[in-house]
Design a protein around this motif. Sequence first.
Motif, PDB file in Angstrom:
ATOM      1  N   LEU B   5       0.828  -1.207   0.000  1.00 43.76           N
ATOM      2  CA  LEU B   5       0.000   0.000   0.000  1.00 43.76           C
ATOM      3  C   LEU B   5       0.861   1.256   0.000  1.00 43.76           C
ATOM      4  O   LEU B   5       0.589   2.199  -0.755  1.00 43.76           O
ATOM      5  CB  LEU B   5      -0.943   0.001   1.197  1.00 43.76           C
ATOM      6  CG  LEU B   5      -2.128  -0.958   1.085  1.00 43.76           C
ATOM      7  CD1 LEU B   5      -2.970  -0.915   2.344  1.00 43.76           C
ATOM      8  CD2 LEU B   5      -2.980  -0.648  -0.134  1.00 43.76           C
ATOM      9  N   SER B   9       0.967   3.886  -3.042  1.00 44.28           N
ATOM     10  CA  SER B   9       0.501   5.249  -2.779  1.00 44.28           C
ATOM     11  C   SER B   9       1.549   6.266  -3.204  1.00 44.28           C
ATOM     12  O   SER B   9       1.218   7.316  -3.774  1.00 44.28           O
ATOM     13  CB  SER B   9       0.175   5.434  -1.302  1.00 44.28           C
ATOM     14  OG  SER B   9      -0.708   4.431  -0.883  1.00 44.28           O
ATOM     15  N   GLY B 255     -13.922  -1.951 -10.070  1.00 37.84           N
ATOM     16  CA  GLY B 255     -13.107  -0.939  -9.406  1.00 37.84           C
ATOM     17  C   GLY B 255     -12.673   0.151 -10.369  1.00 37.84           C
ATOM     18  O   GLY B 255     -12.768   1.347 -10.070  1.00 37.84           O
ATOM     19  N   PHE B 306      -6.711   5.879  -7.053  1.00 41.45           N
ATOM     20  CA  PHE B 306      -7.093   5.297  -5.761  1.00 41.45           C
ATOM     21  C   PHE B 306      -7.789   3.951  -5.960  1.00 41.45           C
ATOM     22  O   PHE B 306      -7.449   2.952  -5.330  1.00 41.45           O
ATOM     23  CB  PHE B 306      -8.001   6.280  -5.022  1.00 41.45           C
ATOM     24  CG  PHE B 306      -8.576   5.746  -3.746  1.00 41.45           C
ATOM     25  CD1 PHE B 306      -7.774   5.604  -2.618  1.00 41.45           C
ATOM     26  CD2 PHE B 306      -9.914   5.396  -3.658  1.00 41.45           C
ATOM     27  CE1 PHE B 306      -8.304   5.111  -1.443  1.00 41.45           C
ATOM     28  CE2 PHE B 306     -10.458   4.898  -2.482  1.00 41.45           C
ATOM     29  CZ  PHE B 306      -9.644   4.762  -1.367  1.00 41.45           C
ATOM     30  N   PHE B 307      -8.766   3.909  -6.882  1.00 45.49           N
ATOM     31  CA  PHE B 307      -9.496   2.665  -7.061  1.00 45.49           C
ATOM     32  C   PHE B 307      -8.633   1.590  -7.707  1.00 45.49           C
ATOM     33  O   PHE B 307      -8.864   0.403  -7.487  1.00 45.49           O
ATOM     34  CB  PHE B 307     -10.784   2.900  -7.846  1.00 45.49           C
ATOM     35  CG  PHE B 307     -11.891   3.373  -6.963  1.00 45.49           C
ATOM     36  CD1 PHE B 307     -12.584   2.473  -6.169  1.00 45.49           C
ATOM     37  CD2 PHE B 307     -12.214   4.713  -6.869  1.00 45.49           C
ATOM     38  CE1 PHE B 307     -13.587   2.901  -5.323  1.00 45.49           C
ATOM     39  CE2 PHE B 307     -13.211   5.145  -6.029  1.00 45.49           C
ATOM     40  CZ  PHE B 307     -13.905   4.239  -5.248  1.00 45.49           C
ATOM     41  N   ASN B 308      -7.637   1.997  -8.490  1.00 49.67           N
ATOM     42  CA  ASN B 308      -6.711   1.003  -9.027  1.00 49.67           C
ATOM     43  C   ASN B 308      -5.961   0.291  -7.904  1.00 49.67           C
ATOM     44  O   ASN B 308      -5.783  -0.924  -7.935  1.00 49.67           O
ATOM     45  CB  ASN B 308      -5.705   1.665  -9.965  1.00 49.67           C
ATOM     46  CG  ASN B 308      -6.249   1.772 -11.369  1.00 49.67           C
ATOM     47  OD1 ASN B 308      -7.159   1.043 -11.731  1.00 49.67           O
ATOM     48  ND2 ASN B 308      -5.704   2.675 -12.137  1.00 49.67           N
ATOM     49  N   ILE B 309      -5.522   1.068  -6.900  1.00 51.42           N
ATOM     50  CA  ILE B 309      -4.805   0.465  -5.769  1.00 51.42           C
ATOM     51  C   ILE B 309      -5.748  -0.452  -5.004  1.00 51.42           C
ATOM     52  O   ILE B 309      -5.400  -1.586  -4.668  1.00 51.42           O
ATOM     53  CB  ILE B 309      -4.241   1.559  -4.846  1.00 51.42           C
ATOM     54  CG1 ILE B 309      -3.263   2.446  -5.627  1.00 51.42           C
ATOM     55  CG2 ILE B 309      -3.546   0.931  -3.648  1.00 51.42           C
ATOM     56  CD1 ILE B 309      -2.706   3.586  -4.815  1.00 51.42           C
ATOM     57  N   ILE B 310      -6.975   0.043  -4.738  1.00 51.27           N
ATOM     58  CA  ILE B 310      -7.956  -0.763  -4.012  1.00 51.27           C
ATOM     59  C   ILE B 310      -8.200  -2.085  -4.737  1.00 51.27           C
ATOM     60  O   ILE B 310      -8.245  -3.155  -4.123  1.00 51.27           O
ATOM     61  CB  ILE B 310      -9.299   0.011  -3.894  1.00 51.27           C
ATOM     62  CG1 ILE B 310      -9.101   1.282  -3.083  1.00 51.27           C
ATOM     63  CG2 ILE B 310     -10.388  -0.859  -3.291  1.00 51.27           C
ATOM     64  CD1 ILE B 310      -8.973   1.046  -1.624  1.00 51.27           C
ATOM     65  N   VAL B 311      -8.334  -2.005  -6.068  1.00 53.90           N
ATOM     66  CA  VAL B 311      -8.599  -3.209  -6.854  1.00 53.90           C
ATOM     67  C   VAL B 311      -7.467  -4.214  -6.680  1.00 53.90           C
ATOM     68  O   VAL B 311      -7.699  -5.393  -6.408  1.00 53.90           O
ATOM     69  CB  VAL B 311      -8.769  -2.852  -8.349  1.00 53.90           C
ATOM     70  CG1 VAL B 311      -8.573  -4.067  -9.211  1.00 53.90           C
ATOM     71  CG2 VAL B 311     -10.125  -2.255  -8.585  1.00 53.90           C
ATOM     72  N   ALA B 313      -5.356  -4.474  -4.264  1.00 53.78           N
ATOM     73  CA  ALA B 313      -5.359  -5.028  -2.907  1.00 53.78           C
ATOM     74  C   ALA B 313      -6.493  -6.030  -2.750  1.00 53.78           C
ATOM     75  O   ALA B 313      -6.303  -7.113  -2.185  1.00 53.78           O
ATOM     76  CB  ALA B 313      -5.490  -3.897  -1.888  1.00 53.78           C
ATOM     77  N   ALA B 314      -7.670  -5.685  -3.271  1.00 56.96           N
ATOM     78  CA  ALA B 314      -8.827  -6.564  -3.146  1.00 56.96           C
ATOM     79  C   ALA B 314      -8.590  -7.871  -3.891  1.00 56.96           C
ATOM     80  O   ALA B 314      -8.987  -8.945  -3.444  1.00 56.96           O
ATOM     81  CB  ALA B 314     -10.076  -5.880  -3.689  1.00 56.96           C
TER      82      ALA B 314
END
Lengths: 345, 325
Positions: B5, B9, B255, B306-311, B313-314
């Motif tokens: 993360l 970031s 995402g 942001f959503f690329n990172i979330i994706v 991680a998810a």
Amino acid sequence: MTTPTGATTDGDTPGSTSDLPDNASADAPADPGFRGLSPGKLMWRRFLRDRTGVVSACVVLFFVLVAVLAPVISMLYGNDAETHYGQNDPTLLTDSGLPVAPNGGMSGDFWFGLEPGLGRDVMMQLVYGIRTSLIIAFATSLLTTVIGVALGIAAGYLGGKADFFIGRVIDVLMSFPSQIFLIATMPVVTSLLVPSGQKVPTWLPFVAVTIVLSLLGWMGLARILRGTALALREREFIEAAKVTGASPMRIIFKEILPNLWTPILVQATLALPAFVTAEAGLSYLGVGVSEPVPDWGRMIAGAADYLRTDVTYLLFPGIAMVIFVLAFNLLGDSVRDAFDPKANR
Amino acid sequence: MLRFLVRRSLGALVILVIVSMITYALFFAIPADPARLYCGKTCTPENLALIRHDMGFDKAWPIQYWDWLSAIFTGGTYNNVACSAPCFGYSFDKKELVGTILLDRFPTTLSLTVGSAVIFLIFGIGTGMLAAHKQGKALDKIASSASLIVSSMQIYVAGPLALVALVYSTDLLAQPTYVPFTQDPVGWFTGLLVPWIVLSLIWTANYTRMTRSSMVEQLSEDFVRTARAKGMSGTSVFMRYAWRGAMGTIVTVFGIDLGVLLGGAIITETTFSLHGLGELAIHSFNDSDLSLLVGVTVVAATLIVFFNIIVDAAYALIDPRIRLA
């Protein structure tokens, strides 16, 4: 994605190609019907068996023919795209600019009705609009394919710094909100092509839209080709070419590129409808091709003012657009299936 | 996970700096002169120079960009308006802080996105799974061809048609507007119903196609065949084996779509005259409002990144085979 077949990889060593017919004639006499088919012919056969693909190819061909023959259609039909028929003849439009005849002014003279306000012929606007759309979509596909192939292979085959640099450029472009970027770059590209104050030539909007759409259109293909080129680099036939002293240029053009034609052609066919809708979207927002060049997106945007009074004017470009994009999408799917029968979707 | 993360970031920050810098540079390549626009018809050279100085347009663009960037961390004062630490500049056109305008517009885009996302996720994934379950049967064929036709429709075609069919000629539903949820929940719902229907119709078609194809792919995998062979019931194979595998693709695409949609759907918002971020972007562009345009672009880009990172991680949570490195 597609893995290259052995048949295409060793095709350009002269020894193996000259051997083939001899072998075939030596082995085949028992079965006179036997003959070898090139991958291209196999693909063509599979495509012809796909009924949806053939029908959609016919529809696409119809649209292309209409675009090419637009002046002929105009001559036979008797109307052109520029004349403001409604304003020249007061019996055609009411004082508020709406067609007098029902259904948006559809009649024997104006098959698809009249444009409210300016009173131009809707059918000819549509016919010439296909030209605008197809020219830009084809040009953009071509340009993005060239950029995507060049940078994709460069990143995958050269690796190292080139790969890193191209990868970061793709990352940044992918994080850009694409619609804002397209809108903001339009005037920049326009002013770069023609210094302010000069008369804007007719070709300018075509070139500007093509360049703007190409800027954000090549990354998908480049990523796919990078992966494929990366895998190909480790294959024996590339190593063999290196050992025999082939130059990097020769390896890229003669060894790697022939193996990439399948993904390139499939991606280009699938990209076409996306560029058709993107081009119409730009015109819809008022930053694309401008008057008096006929354009579907601008027609739809113009129709929004007459939703309560003249829906017919929205229906023709709207339905034409859906059929056009649908046919292109189906054709893209069929081309992909014909090239890559193993992938079942 | 934490290392991943932090690393992503930091990478995202670099990308955002580059994106905002390109937006700045692009804007200064546009021939329009914003100072002249504010100067009005009775414009003297002295006035023009004064306005240019007030707006900060008399400096070279890299310096202006630096001022803008440092204002995010230190704050600033524009036109006697104080702007505290996360300061995104001041819109001379709207005479307001960019941050305030963005906060004002964001709820519209958020409502539009969340409402339609709920609808298209439920219907899209549901129809796609049904079609995959009945693969090759009539239901599958109907769902597949319907979704193919609908996904070839564009918002700018479907939107006006829906307005005619549902609002103008029949008065079935209300004219699209945005009313804050806290003010009037019923008005919020009815005002956004038509845009939700149109947006989710097209996206449902996309998600149906995607869900169906990834489910069909998973169902032909060896581990599914093994599970069936050892006598597991069809439902548990379908839900626990195939669906888990298909979920990765769907979460990834969702995402990315969510990030793009939250950054402002320009065409949708224009079609329905909703005043969200997308509409703000095109207006700030038409009004040559640099600080606003950069603000919208950076917010939209931030959401995408942001959503690329979330994706990513998810994805690691869904599929334990993926290692975050």
